[in-house]
Structures are given as C-alpha cells and as structure tokens.
Design an enzyme around this catalytic site. Structure first.
Site, PDB file in Angstrom:
ATOM      1  N   ASN A  28       0.667  -1.522  -0.108  1.00  0.00           N
ATOM      2  CA  ASN A  28       0.210   0.486  -0.007  1.00  0.00           C
ATOM      3  C   ASN A  28       1.170   1.435   0.480  1.00  0.00           C
ATOM      4  O   ASN A  28       0.672   2.304   0.692  1.00  0.00           O
ATOM      5  CB  ASN A  28      -1.270  -0.080   1.215  1.00  0.00           C
ATOM      6  CG  ASN A  28      -2.102   0.990   0.932  1.00  0.00           C
ATOM      7  OD1 ASN A  28      -3.199   1.660   2.089  1.00  0.00           O
ATOM      8  ND2 ASN A  28      -2.990   1.093   0.191  1.00  0.00           N
ATOM      9  N   LEU A  29       1.617   1.208  -0.717  1.00  0.00           N
ATOM     10  CA  LEU A  29       3.190   2.451  -0.993  1.00  0.00           C
ATOM     11  C   LEU A  29       2.202   3.903  -1.419  1.00  0.00           C
ATOM     12  O   LEU A  29       1.575   3.408  -2.133  1.00  0.00           O
ATOM     13  CB  LEU A  29       4.218   1.893  -2.128  1.00  0.00           C
ATOM     14  CG  LEU A  29       4.358   0.551  -1.960  1.00  0.00           C
ATOM     15  CD1 LEU A  29       5.399   0.075  -3.007  1.00  0.00           C
ATOM     16  CD2 LEU A  29       5.052   0.613  -0.555  1.00  0.00           C
ATOM     17  N   HIS A  30       3.021   4.622  -0.703  1.00  0.00           N
ATOM     18  CA  HIS A  30       2.652   6.340  -0.619  1.00  0.00           C
ATOM     19  C   HIS A  30       3.672   6.575  -0.674  1.00  0.00           C
ATOM     20  O   HIS A  30       4.919   5.987  -1.160  1.00  0.00           O
ATOM     21  CB  HIS A  30       2.651   6.636   0.586  1.00  0.00           C
ATOM     22  CG  HIS A  30       2.540   6.398   2.016  1.00  0.00           C
ATOM     23  ND1 HIS A  30       4.036   6.424   2.370  1.00  0.00           N
ATOM     24  CD2 HIS A  30       2.373   5.564   3.118  1.00  0.00           C
ATOM     25  CE1 HIS A  30       4.829   6.533   3.276  1.00  0.00           C
ATOM     26  NE2 HIS A  30       3.145   5.235   3.594  1.00  0.00           N
ATOM     27  N   ASP A  31       4.330   7.623  -1.350  1.00  0.00           N
ATOM     28  CA  ASP A  31       5.319   8.741  -1.635  1.00  0.00           C
ATOM     29  C   ASP A  31       6.426   8.277  -0.495  1.00  0.00           C
ATOM     30  O   ASP A  31       7.437   8.780  -0.768  1.00  0.00           O
ATOM     31  CB  ASP A  31       4.748  10.056  -1.487  1.00  0.00           C
ATOM     32  CG  ASP A  31       3.863  10.916  -3.031  1.00  0.00           C
ATOM     33  OD1 ASP A  31       4.002   9.487  -3.432  1.00  0.00           O
ATOM     34  OD2 ASP A  31       3.209  11.590  -2.326  1.00  0.00           O
ATOM     35  N   GLY A  32       5.323   8.567   0.625  1.00  0.00           N
ATOM     36  CA  GLY A  32       7.063   7.810   1.762  1.00  0.00           C
ATOM     37  C   GLY A  32       7.847   6.667   1.874  1.00  0.00           C
ATOM     38  O   GLY A  32       8.388   7.196   1.973  1.00  0.00           O
ATOM     39  N   HIS A  33       7.205   5.136   1.416  1.00  0.00           N
ATOM     40  CA  HIS A  33       7.798   4.630   0.068  1.00  0.00           C
ATOM     41  C   HIS A  33       9.033   4.753  -0.507  1.00  0.00           C
ATOM     42  O   HIS A  33       9.969   4.015  -0.536  1.00  0.00           O
ATOM     43  CB  HIS A  33       6.976   3.744   0.030  1.00  0.00           C
ATOM     44  CG  HIS A  33       6.257   3.167   1.697  1.00  0.00           C
ATOM     45  ND1 HIS A  33       4.501   3.094   1.852  1.00  0.00           N
ATOM     46  CD2 HIS A  33       6.731   2.408   2.547  1.00  0.00           C
ATOM     47  CE1 HIS A  33       4.656   2.669   3.159  1.00  0.00           C
ATOM     48  NE2 HIS A  33       5.261   2.168   2.907  1.00  0.00           N
ATOM     49  N   GLN A  59       2.714  -8.439  14.460  1.00  0.00           N
ATOM     50  CA  GLN A  59       3.143  -7.533  14.078  1.00  0.00           C
ATOM     51  C   GLN A  59       1.775  -6.485  14.655  1.00  0.00           C
ATOM     52  O   GLN A  59       1.606  -5.769  15.259  1.00  0.00           O
ATOM     53  CB  GLN A  59       3.927  -6.127  13.389  1.00  0.00           C
ATOM     54  CG  GLN A  59       3.953  -5.273  12.321  1.00  0.00           C
ATOM     55  CD  GLN A  59       4.569  -5.184  11.638  1.00  0.00           C
ATOM     56  OE1 GLN A  59       5.733  -6.061  11.264  1.00  0.00           O
ATOM     57  NE2 GLN A  59       4.811  -3.986  11.223  1.00  0.00           N
ATOM     58  N   LYS A 148       8.776   8.634   9.759  1.00  0.00           N
ATOM     59  CA  LYS A 148       7.300   8.260  10.836  1.00  0.00           C
ATOM     60  C   LYS A 148       7.651   7.222  12.033  1.00  0.00           C
ATOM     61  O   LYS A 148       6.409   7.556  12.601  1.00  0.00           O
ATOM     62  CB  LYS A 148       6.454   7.787   9.571  1.00  0.00           C
ATOM     63  CG  LYS A 148       5.189   7.669   9.762  1.00  0.00           C
ATOM     64  CD  LYS A 148       4.562   8.374  10.210  1.00  0.00           C
ATOM     65  CE  LYS A 148       3.322   7.757  10.226  1.00  0.00           C
ATOM     66  NZ  LYS A 148       2.499   6.455  10.718  1.00  0.00           N
ATOM     67  N   SER A 185      -0.114   4.571   4.903  1.00  0.00           N
ATOM     68  CA  SER A 185      -0.788   3.303   4.416  1.00  0.00           C
ATOM     69  C   SER A 185      -2.534   3.579   5.490  1.00  0.00           C
ATOM     70  O   SER A 185      -3.807   3.554   4.793  1.00  0.00           O
ATOM     71  CB  SER A 185      -0.736   2.738   4.370  1.00  0.00           C
ATOM     72  OG  SER A 185       0.786   2.420   3.783  1.00  0.00           O
TER      73      SER A 185
HETATM   74  O1  PAF Z   1       7.285  -0.474   9.017  1.00  0.00           O
HETATM   75  C1  PAF Z   1       7.023  -1.162   8.586  1.00  0.00           C
HETATM   76  O2  PAF Z   1       6.518  -0.900   6.870  1.00  0.00           O
HETATM   77  C2  PAF Z   1       6.887  -2.006   8.977  1.00  0.00           C
HETATM   78  O3  PAF Z   1       6.620  -2.699  10.371  1.00  0.00           O
HETATM   79  C3  PAF Z   1       8.093  -3.556   8.471  1.00  0.00           C
HETATM   80  C4  PAF Z   1       9.698  -3.059   8.395  1.00  0.00           C
HETATM   81  C5  PAF Z   1       7.602  -3.304   6.777  1.00  0.00           C
HETATM   82  C6  PAF Z   1       8.117  -4.767   8.777  1.00  0.00           C
HETATM   83  O4  PAF Z   1       6.948  -5.367   8.984  1.00  0.00           O
END
Ligand code: PAF
Length: 277
Positions: A28-33, A59, A148, A185
C-alpha cells in the site's frame, strides 16, 4: 523489476547482487515509501535495490487491522518499477511462516514497551522478528526506514547494533502532504471530514516543538495544551510527549537531542507522528 515469491529464489538473486540496499514494506505504498526506494539508490551507491511487500501478522495485535490492511499489489508494483527497484520479494504467509513462528526477537522493554508498545503489546517483537528474518533472507548492506515510525527505527537500530548485524541503517525524514499530514497507509481509512481534520496532529506537534526550541523546559505544559486541543476537536490521544531521540526515555539533561511523539485516534483510525526538535 523482478518479482520473487520464494526465499530460495531471492537468495539466488542475492548471491549475484553485489552491494544491496533494502527497503522492506507492508505494501500500500505512498510517497514516503517511494522516497525510501529512491534514496536507496542515491544515498548508498548500492549495486542492487531490493524491496519487499509482506503484511506481517506477527506485528498486529488482536483486534487490530491485519485483515483490513490495504493490499494493493498491482499499484505497488507499478510504483516500484517507476522508482527503479531491481528486485521485489513478495513472500506468501506460508513461505515466511511455514509453521507458527516459535523463535522471536524480544526487544528491550525500555524501548519496546513504552509509547506505541504500551498500546500495542508485542508489536515491536513482531516487527523485530520479521525484520531480522527478512535481513537474513536478503542480507542487505544497507536498510532504509522512515522516521515516521520513530520507535520502530530505534528498536531496529538497537537490534542491528546489539546483534552485530553487518547492516547500515539509513533513516529518512517523514514525507508529508501539503497540509502537513504524515504519509501513512492508514490515512486511507480516514473519511473526507477526518482527512481534513488529520493535519491537526502535526500542527500540535509543531507547536510543542517550537515551544521547546524557544527554551520551554517544563515540557508537560505544552504537551497538555496540545492534548487538550486534540481532544477538543474529537481526537482520542494515546500519548503526546517529548522524549530523548536516542532511546525515547524522558529527558534528564538540558541539551539532549529531543523528539516529540504522538499517537491519537480520529474516529476508528489511529495515527502516529513525530517531529525531531
Ligand atoms: O514499517 C513497516 O512497514 C513494517 O513495520 C516493516 C518494517 C516492513 C516490518 O513489517
């Protein structure tokens, strides 16, 4: 961009990849990624940029948003191609966890049971465990994370340090929309009215950061004012506090590098943000 779903395939690529920069994500990528991906090439001079998409069940706590976490593979793939990523690792859940994971990385509670950890018990254990596993699969020279998730960054830096992993962690500044909202996201969960309200979190953090920069020593006052202001506008804050950057403990000495961090719910969406002071 080559896509790999098995650990074996990724390992075969890694063997030929030279120096590797790695940016793990949950999609669910945004500009930060995308900023992380571009920096992976620019800042590290790596031969190969690898990213991963894996929504890591470990997690997420009971009742959290694991099931509804947005999975947007086709759009993500296109953005990663445009950002110049060479290889994408997209393991299935059974590839990563063929049996229930019994061995975990347990971060120091001083780092992991405070702030986010107090509201999301086990969260950083899940993050550290999957990141160590991804590191063992990808064996990167560099790994990139956004500020972030400030506490995640502290936990992972300490994990790398204390477990002597031969990886340089590179931290990137938070990417914000024009109105100041940190890219996340989870912003996708906000209704239009909530989206218009959401930048208040950053504004309140900025006011506290400014007060501290201007020499206010008793941090409790500006934090209490900011919390009250959020509540007045319908937020349910979990915390808003000034901490030491290095270990997120309560500051003791004047002059220590500080960060102001907050988490608060707007409707059913929980947002986090921070500003280094
Ligand atoms: O920051 C995230 O998107 C997640 O915590 C990570 C580092 C990919 C681990 O699942």
């Amino acid at each position: 961009m080559h896509i790999h779903t098995s650990i074996a395939a990724l390992r075969a690529v890694r063997a030929q990849a030279g120096r590797v920069a790695f940016a793990p994500t949950m999609g669910n990528l945004h500009d930060g990624h995308i900023a992380l991906m571009r920096a992976a090439r620019r800042l590290t001079n790596a031969d190969t940029v690898i990213s991963s998409i894996f929504v890591n069940r470990l997690q997420f706590g009971q009742g959290e948003d694991f099931d509804k976490y947005p999975r947007t593979f086709e759009a993500d793939r296109e953005r990663l191609v445009a950002a110049g990523v060479d290889h994408l690792f997209v393991p299935t859940e059974t590839e990563m966890y063929p049996q229930p994971q019994r061995y975990h990385v347990t971060p120091d509670p001083e780092h992991a049971s405070i702030l986010e950890g107090a509201f999301r018990p086990g969260h950083f254990r899940g993050v550290a465990t999957v990141v160590l596993k991804l590191f063992n699969i990808v064996q990167p020279d560099f790994a990139l994370f956004g500020k972030k998730d400030y506490q995640q960054l502290i936990v992972l830096k300490n994990m790398v340090n204390e477990l002597a992993l031969p990886i340089e962690i590179i931290a990137l500044d938070t990417i914000r929309t024009r109105d100041g909202l940190a890219q996340s996201s989870r912003n996708n969960y906000l209704s239009p009215i909530e989206r218009a309200e959401a930048p208040r979190l950053y504004r309140q953090l900025s006011i506290v950061a400014e007060a501290v920069r201007n020499g206010v020593c008793d941090f409790t006052r500006p934090c209490a004012v900011a919390l009250a202001e959020l509540e007045r506008h319908g937020w349910r804050p979990d915390y808003l506090t000034v901490r030491r950057r290095a270990d997120l403990q309560v500051p003791e000495q004047p002059g220590e590098p500080l960060v102001v961090l907050a988490a608060a719910r707007l409707g059913t969406t929980r947002l986090i943000d921070n500003i280094e002071i």
